[in-house]
Write an enzyme that holds these catalytic residues in place. Structure first.
Site, PDB file in Angstrom:
ATOM      1  N   HIS A  22      38.610  45.943  37.049  1.00 28.74           N
ATOM      2  CA  HIS A  22      39.838  45.327  36.549  1.00 28.74           C
ATOM      3  C   HIS A  22      39.734  43.806  36.657  1.00 28.74           C
ATOM      4  O   HIS A  22      38.761  43.271  37.182  1.00 28.74           O
ATOM      5  CB  HIS A  22      41.059  45.854  37.324  1.00 28.74           C
ATOM      6  N   CYS A  31      42.874  33.418  35.073  1.00 31.61           N
ATOM      7  CA  CYS A  31      42.602  34.842  34.881  1.00 31.61           C
ATOM      8  C   CYS A  31      41.301  35.166  35.598  1.00 31.61           C
ATOM      9  O   CYS A  31      40.316  34.440  35.467  1.00 31.61           O
ATOM     10  CB  CYS A  31      42.472  35.147  33.385  1.00 31.61           C
ATOM     11  N   HIS A  35      35.809  42.636  37.723  1.00 36.44           N
ATOM     12  CA  HIS A  35      35.168  43.066  38.966  1.00 36.44           C
ATOM     13  C   HIS A  35      35.726  44.430  39.342  1.00 36.44           C
ATOM     14  O   HIS A  35      36.644  44.924  38.697  1.00 36.44           O
ATOM     15  CB  HIS A  35      35.415  42.041  40.085  1.00 36.44           C
ATOM     16  N   HIS A  37      36.790  47.609  42.406  1.00 32.88           N
ATOM     17  CA  HIS A  37      37.204  47.957  43.767  1.00 32.88           C
ATOM     18  C   HIS A  37      37.016  49.458  43.968  1.00 32.88           C
ATOM     19  O   HIS A  37      37.112  50.235  43.015  1.00 32.88           O
ATOM     20  CB  HIS A  37      38.689  47.672  43.990  1.00 32.88           C
ATOM     21  N   HIS A  75      36.323  55.457  37.654  1.00 34.02           N
ATOM     22  CA  HIS A  75      35.191  55.037  36.818  1.00 34.02           C
ATOM     23  C   HIS A  75      35.636  54.527  35.459  1.00 34.02           C
ATOM     24  O   HIS A  75      34.998  54.777  34.440  1.00 34.02           O
ATOM     25  CB  HIS A  75      34.179  56.179  36.657  1.00 34.02           C
ATOM     26  N   GLU A 154      43.026  48.043  47.873  1.00 37.28           N
ATOM     27  CA  GLU A 154      41.885  47.631  47.052  1.00 37.28           C
ATOM     28  C   GLU A 154      40.720  47.149  47.910  1.00 37.28           C
ATOM     29  O   GLU A 154      39.586  47.134  47.462  1.00 37.28           O
ATOM     30  CB  GLU A 154      42.284  46.572  46.014  1.00 37.28           C
TER      31      GLU A 154
HETATM   32 ZN   LIG Z   1      40.555  42.887  42.032  1.00 35.41          ZN
END
Ligand SMILES: [Zn+2]
Length: 167
Positions: A22, A31, A35, A37, A75, A154
């Site tokens: 995300h 922005c 990347h 998590h 995924h 996260e």
């Molecule tokens: Zn993040």
């Protein structure tokens, strides 16, 4: 037997996770880059005891419902559909993403989860998972529940909690 207090059940299992990509937008023109998590979830259902079982909700069923919700977005690239700065457009088998009108990414459609949220923060993901869980509980005809509390983490020690009263 009289029950003086209130009951709730919680599940937070190692498999109630989703590994997703995300990026979020900040105030102004900032922005993040894409990347990922390893998100972890925890859910609590508050409510009355069910007749004959003396539980609030069946753990097995709750784990199953949460697993389904995590699998839907596991995924995937999580993309917000309600962010005024991010334009997400489906083009056949692809999804293109622009930031403030400038093209940024192009992903296979099957690798994306297009989400009805303004930003893919853990706060918004927790609210979205709550709404999806609530819909599943309503479909099942679950009764007596008074609140859902959803935590989405996260990173270790970095999470958001959303709580919604039912009924
Ligand atoms: Zn993040």
């Amino acid at each position: 037997m009289q029950h003086r207090g209130e009951f709730s059940v919680t599940v937070a299992k190692d498999y109630l996770v989703f590994a997703s990509a995300h990026f979020i937008t900040f105030a102004g023109h900032r922005c993040e880059g894409l990347h990922g998590h390893n998100y972890r979830t925890r859910v609590t259902l508050e409510g009355a005891l069910v007749d004959e079982t003396w539980f609030v909700f069946d753990f097995v069923e709750l784990k199953h419902l949460m697993r389904e919700l995590c699998d839907e977005i596991d995924h995937k690239v999580l993309l917000p559909l309600e962010n005024p700065k991010i334009q997400v457009v489906e083009e056949g088998d692809a999804v293109t993403v622009a930031y403030e009108g400038k093209p940024r990414y192009r992903f296979p459609r099957s690798d994306c989860a297009l989400l009805p949220v303004p930003n893919t923060t853990v706060e918004m993901l927790a609210e979205l998972l709550t709404a999806r869980l609530r819909a599943k509980l309503e479909t099942m005809g679950a009764r007596g529940l008074t609140a859902i509390e959803m935590e989405v983490e996260e990173n270790f020690g970095q999470s958001a909690v959303y709580r919604e009263k039912l009924g």
